[in-house]
Scaffold this motif. Sequence first.
Motif, PDB file in Angstrom:
ATOM      1  N   ARG A   1       0.837  -1.206   0.000  1.00  0.00           N
ATOM      2  CA  ARG A   1       0.000   0.000   0.000  1.00  0.00           C
ATOM      3  C   ARG A   1       0.865   1.247   0.000  1.00  0.00           C
ATOM      4  O   ARG A   1       2.038   1.202   0.307  1.00  0.00           O
ATOM      5  CB  ARG A   1      -0.980  -0.001   1.169  1.00  0.00           C
ATOM      6  CG  ARG A   1      -0.362  -0.110   2.521  1.00  0.00           C
ATOM      7  CD  ARG A   1      -1.381  -0.250   3.668  1.00  0.00           C
ATOM      8  NE  ARG A   1      -2.599  -0.939   3.398  1.00  0.00           N
ATOM      9  CZ  ARG A   1      -2.764  -2.264   3.467  1.00  0.00           C
ATOM     10  NH1 ARG A   1      -1.786  -3.027   3.814  1.00  0.00           N
ATOM     11  NH2 ARG A   1      -3.919  -2.814   3.194  1.00  0.00           N
TER      12      ARG A   1
ATOM     13  N   SER B   1      -2.746   9.791   6.601  1.00  0.00           N
ATOM     14  CA  SER B   1      -3.708   8.704   6.394  1.00  0.00           C
ATOM     15  C   SER B   1      -3.423   7.532   7.336  1.00  0.00           C
ATOM     16  O   SER B   1      -4.352   6.892   7.837  1.00  0.00           O
ATOM     17  CB  SER B   1      -3.725   8.241   4.929  1.00  0.00           C
ATOM     18  OG  SER B   1      -2.536   7.563   4.581  1.00  0.00           O
TER      19      SER B   1
ATOM     20  N   TYR C   1       4.563  10.237   0.212  1.00  0.00           N
ATOM     21  CA  TYR C   1       3.830   8.986   0.305  1.00  0.00           C
ATOM     22  C   TYR C   1       4.844   7.922   0.693  1.00  0.00           C
ATOM     23  O   TYR C   1       6.021   8.015   0.346  1.00  0.00           O
ATOM     24  CB  TYR C   1       3.184   8.620  -1.035  1.00  0.00           C
ATOM     25  CG  TYR C   1       2.062   9.556  -1.414  1.00  0.00           C
ATOM     26  CD1 TYR C   1       0.742   9.208  -1.162  1.00  0.00           C
ATOM     27  CD2 TYR C   1       2.321  10.790  -1.991  1.00  0.00           C
ATOM     28  CE1 TYR C   1      -0.291  10.066  -1.491  1.00  0.00           C
ATOM     29  CE2 TYR C   1       1.292  11.658  -2.312  1.00  0.00           C
ATOM     30  CZ  TYR C   1      -0.006  11.289  -2.054  1.00  0.00           C
ATOM     31  OH  TYR C   1      -1.030  12.150  -2.365  1.00  0.00           O
TER      32      TYR C   1
ATOM     33  N   GLU D   1      -7.391  12.965  -7.269  1.00  0.00           N
ATOM     34  CA  GLU D   1      -7.691  12.250  -6.025  1.00  0.00           C
ATOM     35  C   GLU D   1      -6.602  12.397  -4.971  1.00  0.00           C
ATOM     36  O   GLU D   1      -6.799  11.991  -3.826  1.00  0.00           O
ATOM     37  CB  GLU D   1      -7.885  10.759  -6.319  1.00  0.00           C
ATOM     38  CG  GLU D   1      -8.986  10.465  -7.320  1.00  0.00           C
ATOM     39  CD  GLU D   1      -8.984   9.009  -7.755  1.00  0.00           C
ATOM     40  OE1 GLU D   1      -8.628   8.134  -6.939  1.00  0.00           O
ATOM     41  OE2 GLU D   1      -9.340   8.742  -8.914  1.00  0.00           O
TER      42      GLU D   1
ATOM     43  N   ARG E   1      -3.847  10.680  -4.927  1.00  0.00           N
ATOM     44  CA  ARG E   1      -3.576   9.278  -4.614  1.00  0.00           C
ATOM     45  C   ARG E   1      -2.406   8.774  -5.442  1.00  0.00           C
ATOM     46  O   ARG E   1      -2.226   9.175  -6.590  1.00  0.00           O
ATOM     47  CB  ARG E   1      -4.842   8.469  -4.927  1.00  0.00           C
ATOM     48  CG  ARG E   1      -4.742   6.994  -4.689  1.00  0.00           C
ATOM     49  CD  ARG E   1      -6.088   6.307  -4.885  1.00  0.00           C
ATOM     50  NE  ARG E   1      -6.632   6.412  -6.231  1.00  0.00           N
ATOM     51  CZ  ARG E   1      -6.397   5.549  -7.210  1.00  0.00           C
ATOM     52  NH1 ARG E   1      -5.609   4.509  -7.018  1.00  0.00           N
ATOM     53  NH2 ARG E   1      -6.960   5.715  -8.403  1.00  0.00           N
TER      54      ARG E   1
ATOM     55  N   SER F   1      -0.420   5.261  -6.884  1.00  0.00           N
ATOM     56  CA  SER F   1      -0.556   3.822  -7.123  1.00  0.00           C
ATOM     57  C   SER F   1       0.625   3.363  -7.971  1.00  0.00           C
ATOM     58  O   SER F   1       1.317   4.169  -8.585  1.00  0.00           O
ATOM     59  CB  SER F   1      -1.880   3.502  -7.819  1.00  0.00           C
ATOM     60  OG  SER F   1      -1.922   4.052  -9.114  1.00  0.00           O
TER      61      SER F   1
END
Length: 140
Positions: free
Chosen positions: A38, A44, A85, A101, A103, A105
């Motif tokens: 992840r 978060s 991140y 978003e 985000r 990935s």
Amino acid sequence: MTPQSRKIATNWLEGAGLRPTRQRVALAELLIGDGRHRHVTAESLFESAKTKGDAVSLATVYNTLRAFCDAGVLQEITVDGSKSYFDTNTHDHPHFFWEDEGRLSDAPSEELVIQRLPEAPKGVEIASVDVVIRLRRKTT
């Protein structure tokens, strides 16, 4: 979480030479307890810990993530020079950053081809190459 996820987290920490304190185990369990990779931010992960009922401060989360990176079990990916991140997959691989978003990935490594890098300036060497591919929804 489960006794199995706690064992996975404890083994992960011990394998990296990190003492499995209560707070480290709690955060490691959230990161890798289910065996899946992840991408998280400190914020978060802090929210996930709070939701789970773990008593950790945001400062502890930041310090723990730094310790995990220093031990080589997490990879830090910086976006825009200000947002970090943390990735549990420490192998070299590219990332997609979903701007709409906020985000991150994984991007398919097998599709990325870097044929040549510029020569490093005299007296230094290239330590790593980070590839972050920014995505945004098309506007019609």
